[in-house]
Scaffold this active site. Structure first.
Site, short mmCIF file in Angstrom:
data_model
loop_
_atom_site.label_atom_id
_atom_site.label_comp_id
_atom_site.label_asym_id
_atom_site.label_seq_id
_atom_site.Cartn_x
_atom_site.Cartn_y
_atom_site.Cartn_z
N TYR A 139 57.64 36.04 47.88
CA TYR A 139 56.65 36.58 46.94
C TYR A 139 57.09 37.99 46.58
O TYR A 139 58.26 38.34 46.72
CB TYR A 139 55.28 36.50 47.66
CG TYR A 139 54.08 36.70 46.80
CD1 TYR A 139 53.88 35.95 45.65
CD2 TYR A 139 53.11 37.64 47.14
CE1 TYR A 139 52.76 36.14 44.85
CE2 TYR A 139 51.98 37.83 46.37
CZ TYR A 139 51.81 37.09 45.22
OH TYR A 139 50.71 37.28 44.44
N ARG A 192 54.90 38.03 30.87
CA ARG A 192 54.63 39.27 31.62
C ARG A 192 54.80 38.97 33.11
O ARG A 192 53.84 38.74 33.82
CB ARG A 192 53.20 39.76 31.30
CG ARG A 192 52.84 41.13 31.70
CD ARG A 192 52.63 41.33 33.19
NE ARG A 192 51.32 40.97 33.70
CZ ARG A 192 51.12 40.44 34.91
NH1 ARG A 192 52.11 40.16 35.73
NH2 ARG A 192 49.90 40.14 35.31
N LYS A 210 53.92 31.19 43.89
CA LYS A 210 52.45 31.15 44.05
C LYS A 210 52.04 29.84 44.72
O LYS A 210 51.15 29.81 45.57
CB LYS A 210 51.77 31.25 42.68
CG LYS A 210 51.93 32.61 42.01
CD LYS A 210 50.81 33.58 42.39
CE LYS A 210 51.03 34.96 41.77
NZ LYS A 210 50.05 35.95 42.19
N GLU A 282 49.19 32.18 35.02
CA GLU A 282 49.84 33.25 35.76
C GLU A 282 50.83 33.99 34.87
O GLU A 282 51.68 33.36 34.21
CB GLU A 282 50.58 32.64 36.95
CG GLU A 282 51.04 33.63 37.99
CD GLU A 282 49.88 34.25 38.77
OE1 GLU A 282 49.04 33.52 39.32
OE2 GLU A 282 49.83 35.51 38.81
N ASP A 283 50.71 35.28 34.83
CA ASP A 283 51.69 36.14 34.18
C ASP A 283 51.95 35.81 32.70
O ASP A 283 53.09 35.85 32.23
CB ASP A 283 52.99 36.19 35.00
CG ASP A 283 52.76 36.93 36.33
OD1 ASP A 283 51.61 37.23 36.66
OD2 ASP A 283 53.75 37.20 37.04
N ASP A 305 44.72 34.10 37.39
CA ASP A 305 44.92 34.85 38.63
C ASP A 305 45.01 36.35 38.37
O ASP A 305 44.51 37.16 39.17
CB ASP A 305 46.24 34.34 39.25
CG ASP A 305 46.47 34.87 40.63
OD1 ASP A 305 45.50 35.06 41.37
OD2 ASP A 305 47.65 35.08 40.98
N ASP A 306 45.64 36.75 37.28
CA ASP A 306 45.85 38.17 37.02
C ASP A 306 44.56 38.87 36.62
O ASP A 306 44.35 40.03 36.96
CB ASP A 306 46.92 38.35 35.92
CG ASP A 306 48.22 37.70 36.36
OD1 ASP A 306 48.78 38.14 37.36
OD2 ASP A 306 48.64 36.71 35.72
N ASN A 447 53.24 45.55 40.52
CA ASN A 447 54.34 44.86 41.21
C ASN A 447 55.55 44.79 40.30
O ASN A 447 55.41 44.82 39.08
CB ASN A 447 53.89 43.44 41.57
CG ASN A 447 52.72 43.44 42.52
OD1 ASN A 447 52.72 44.16 43.50
ND2 ASN A 447 51.71 42.62 42.23
N1 LIG Z 1 48.27 43.55 42.99
C1 LIG Z 1 47.96 42.45 42.35
O1 LIG Z 1 47.42 41.49 42.91
C2 LIG Z 1 48.26 42.35 40.90
C3 LIG Z 1 49.05 43.26 40.28
N2 LIG Z 1 49.30 43.16 38.95
C4 LIG Z 1 50.22 44.12 38.38
O2 LIG Z 1 49.53 44.94 37.46
C5 LIG Z 1 50.43 45.35 36.45
C6 LIG Z 1 49.76 45.17 35.12
O3 LIG Z 1 49.48 43.82 34.90
P1 LIG Z 1 48.54 43.38 33.67
O4 LIG Z 1 47.26 44.08 33.71
O5 LIG Z 1 48.54 41.92 33.65
O6 LIG Z 1 49.41 43.91 32.45
P2 LIG Z 1 48.94 44.20 30.98
O7 LIG Z 1 50.16 44.22 30.16
O8 LIG Z 1 47.84 43.29 30.60
O9 LIG Z 1 48.33 45.68 31.06
C7 LIG Z 1 49.09 46.83 31.27
C8 LIG Z 1 48.25 48.02 30.90
O10 LIG Z 1 48.94 49.18 31.29
C9 LIG Z 1 48.97 50.08 30.20
N3 LIG Z 1 50.16 50.92 30.29
C10 LIG Z 1 51.45 50.55 30.18
N4 LIG Z 1 52.24 51.64 30.31
C11 LIG Z 1 51.45 52.69 30.49
C12 LIG Z 1 51.66 54.07 30.70
N5 LIG Z 1 52.89 54.58 30.75
N6 LIG Z 1 50.59 54.86 30.84
C13 LIG Z 1 49.36 54.36 30.80
N7 LIG Z 1 49.07 53.06 30.63
C14 LIG Z 1 50.11 52.23 30.48
C15 LIG Z 1 48.98 49.21 28.97
O11 LIG Z 1 48.56 50.00 27.89
P3 LIG Z 1 48.41 49.45 26.37
O12 LIG Z 1 47.25 48.51 26.46
O13 LIG Z 1 48.13 50.65 25.58
O14 LIG Z 1 49.68 48.76 26.06
C16 LIG Z 1 47.99 48.14 29.40
O15 LIG Z 1 46.68 48.57 29.16
C17 LIG Z 1 51.71 44.56 36.65
O16 LIG Z 1 52.66 45.36 37.28
C18 LIG Z 1 51.32 43.47 37.60
O17 LIG Z 1 52.37 43.11 38.45
C19 LIG Z 1 48.76 42.18 38.17
C20 LIG Z 1 47.97 41.24 38.74
C21 LIG Z 1 47.71 41.23 40.16
C1 LIG Z 2 50.38 39.62 41.95
C2 LIG Z 2 50.41 39.18 40.58
O1 LIG Z 2 49.83 38.16 40.23
C3 LIG Z 2 51.13 39.96 39.61
O2 LIG Z 2 51.64 41.02 39.92
O3 LIG Z 2 51.19 39.52 38.46
MG LIG Z 3 50.45 37.47 38.34
#
Ligand SMILES: NC(=O)C1=CN([C@@H]2O[C@H](COP(=O)(O)OP(=O)(O)OC[C@H]3O[C@@H](n4cnc5c(N)ncnc54)[C@H](OP(=O)(O)O)[C@@H]3O)[C@@H](O)[C@H]2O)C=CC1
Ligand SMILES: CC(=O)C(=O)O
Ligand SMILES: [Mg+2]
Length: 591
Positions: A139, A192, A210, A282-283, A305-306, A447
């Site tokens: 993972y 993503r 997963k 997912e993603d 999941d996200d 991540n």
């Molecule tokens: N720990 C866990 O269980 C999980 C972790 N994650 C992680 O979270 C991260 C984001 O995932 P997700 O929400 O799906 O991604 P998205 O693409 O949906 O969202 C990313 C967000 O971050 C913003 N962003 C990007 N770059 C910057 C920056 N330099 N400064 C400020 N804001 C910024 C984007 O802004 P804008 O909208 O303006 O483009 C957007 O709002 C990934 O790394 C993923 O691995 C996700 C799911 C689960």
């Molecule tokens: C953990 C997870 O689902 C992610 O980083 O997208």
């Molecule tokens: Mg994910």
């Protein structure tokens, strides 16, 4: 040939059922009406169909050196194996020794994937017994690197590939998969992948990883799990120019073409597997993820999941953390860096829980939560240009351009990173948060490790050891001022395996937000005083099967309460029932 193939498929689904399990084996009704008897389980089809070298090459039934003398006689294995008979425990010890020899995480990953393809039960035994050591391999973070290099390390397909070439034929493609009684699909379109961006078809590593966790952490049997990658192209130029890239060499299809393929996929899945099949998105990139969830949430058993799993795990961590940082949920102020799937998903579930606790309307509780995206703080003056999922967070405030100024203006008690961009929690940002909080709660969720908003070391050093810290990918313990700090892992891996098991055992046909709250509550309740004493806001992954059983029970109970559970009568003790349904990887006797 056809009838033999059918025999193999049918036989495999019975055999794959754990002797104790009522979830497995393509069993429609987990209360036992269709349950294979012990007799069936020890009189497997392997006697007449899979024997000799084909038995050794069948990962579902191969036991390698663990085949007993009588089995070697009965199944034409004499001479195909060296004379020694080795126990599963000794096989496990040997493999762990050899995996530990590899210095490079990707080599460990490949060794484990080879094992999964060679001897599935041994793979799951390793994973279950050594979960804390092997989770970072199968993972995050290693799976991220594996996806980036998936084309080069590709050996055998581990899931189904549905590309634009299969348009009009998706039902046929599903029927090509050798297992028929599927209970969980994890599907990605690769746009993503973690915080690594568009990895196209190579995102397959994520559904595979997963689903390995669905089995190891949640006890869903492996043959009920189906990883799928939908390939509509990629916008990743490097991959398009990579001679080893395994996906379609074209830019991503969008609009009508994309929607039609997804529609065909969703219909085919329901037609082939029925309405109780779990489809975990997912993603996907956020411009598709929210729409797919909204579109199919009322007609299919879908779970993102996200958005949803992450929300549930973070709410659990925050609720648990209140024991350490004090106050109740509604007394805290939240600031997110990142307003996408994870950020707005978490924000909404926290606001919902606040609203339930205080009876204050959701529109009001949302005001305790602020988000920063790539353009700065989300405020009302930006409302017209915001994507729909950001609009509820556009509160009244003057524009703020960057995170540091947002921290100074909002003065959050909880800082959450969900941006996908590494090292964005700078020293100034963390020192500012620490300047007005005795115990700042800092969650760097992105991540893999390279994208984490800060490291554990930075969080503890820059707060002088006062931070309560957890991250999406694991960090080693940190020593600061002679004291050892153990960072927690805030990852949806705590939630989705148990959540899925809860859906399966209750026969749920829809996911409801209250089920996410139920899962979150179950997880928060598993944090012990011993964990709190170490500054932890999550229980250790070493207890994950017990945790998953509690999550499954809470989710199932909520499904019954909401009237979306179809498996009747409801078991009295749902925790025990969930435990009894879990797949165990001990070898079966083929007598
Ligand atoms: N720990 C866990 O269980 C999980 C972790 N994650 C992680 O979270 C991260 C984001 O995932 P997700 O929400 O799906 O991604 P998205 O693409 O949906 O969202 C990313 C967000 O971050 C913003 N962003 C990007 N770059 C910057 C920056 N330099 N400064 C400020 N804001 C910024 C984007 O802004 P804008 O909208 O303006 O483009 C957007 O709002 C990934 O790394 C993923 O691995 C996700 C799911 C689960
Ligand atoms: C953990 C997870 O689902 C992610 O980083 O997208
Ligand atoms: Mg994910």
């Amino acid at each position: 040939m056809e009838s033999i193939m059918k025999g193999i498929r049918d036989g495999a689904s019975v055999l794959d059922m754990d002797p104790k399990s009522t979830v497995g084996g393509g069993v429609e009704d987990p209360y036992g009406e269709d349950r294979a008897t012990e007799d069936q389980l020890v009189t497997p089809w392997t006697i007449s169909i899979a024997s000799g070298s084909s038995l050794l090459r069948d990962p579902h039934h191969n036991k390698g050196l663990a085949f007993a003398e009588k089995e070697r006689d009965a199944h034409y294995l004499r001479g195909l194996l060296p004379p020694i008979v080795m126990s599963q425990e000794l096989q496990e010890k040997k493999l762990m020794n050899s995996i530990r020899q590899y210095q490079v995480p990707l080599q460990k990953y490949m060794a484990l994937m080879d094992l999964q393809e060679r001897n599935e039960r041994l793979f799951y035994k390793l994973l279950i017994d050594n979960v804390e050591e092997l989770l970072p391999v199968v993972y995050t973070p290693t799976v991220g690197e594996a996806c980036q290099k998936y084309g080069s390390i590709f050996r055998r397909p581990q899931g189904l590939y549905i590309s634009l070439k299969e348009k009009g034929k998706i039902l046929e493609v599903l029927k090509n998969w050798p297992e028929r009684s599927i209970q969980v699909i994890v599907v990605t379109d690769g746009e993503r992948i973690l915080g690594l961006g568009d990895l196209g078809c190579q995102g397959m590593g994520i559904p595979v990883g997963k689903l390995a966790l669905y089995t190891a952490l949640g006890g869903v049997r492996p043959s009920a799990c189906l990883p799928i990658t939908i390939d509509v192209g990629t916008n990743n130029e490097a991959l398009l120019n990579d001679e080893f890239y395994i996906g379609l060499r074209q830019k991503r299809a969008t609009g009508k073409e994309y929607a039609e393929l997804l529609e065909e996929f969703m219909s085919a899945v329901k037609q082939n597997y029925g309405e109780k099949i779990i489809i975990q998105f997912e993603d996907f990139a956020n411009h598709n993820a929210f729409d797919l969830l909204a579109k199919y949430g009322t007609s299919h058993l879908v779970f993102n999941d996200d958005i949803q799993g992450t929300a549930s795990v973070v709410l659990a961590g925050v609720v648990a953390a209140l024991k350490l940082i004090g106050g109740n949920l509604a007394e805290h102020t939240f600031l997110f860096l990142g307003a996408g799937e994870a950020g707005t998903g978490i924000a909404e579930l926290i606001a919902l829980e606040m609203s339930k606790q205080t009876k204050v309307p959701l529109e009001e509780t949302r005001k305790k939560i602020w988000l920063v995206d790539s353009k700065g703080l989300i405020v009302s003056s930006r409302k017209d240009s915001l994507q729909h999922f950001k609009k509820p967070w556009a509160h009244e405030h003057e524009p703020v351009n960057n995170l540091l100024d947002a921290v100074k203006a909002i003065k959050p008690t909880v800082l959450i990173g969900s941006s996908g961009v590494g090292r964005t929690f700078t020293k100034e940002v963390i020192e500012a948060v620490a300047s007005f909080n005795e115990k700042p709660l800092i969650l760097a969720l992105s991540n893999p490790t390279s994208q984490s908003e800060c490291t554990a070391e930075e969080a503890y050093n820059w707060t002088k050891g006062r931070a309560i810290f957890a991250s999406g990918s694991p960090f080693d313990p940190v020593e600061y001022n002679g004291k050892v700090f153990v960072p927690g892992q805030s990852n949806n891996a705590y939630i989705f395996p148990g959540f899925g098991l809860g859906l399966v055992i209750s026969g749920a046909i829809r996911v409801h937000d209250d089920m996410l709250l139920a899962a979150s509550e179950a997880l928060a309740n598993q944090v012990t005083q011993e964990n709190f004493d170490k500054g932890l806001i999550y229980p250790p992954f070493s207890n994950i099967r017990k945790i998953s059983a509690h999550i499954a029970a809470n989710v199932a109970a909520k499904a019954y309460e909401l009237g979306v559970a179809t498996r009747l009568p409801r078991p009295q003790n749902l925790v025990k029932y969930a435990e009894s349904c879990m797949y165990t990887p001990v070898y079966r006797n083929y007598r």
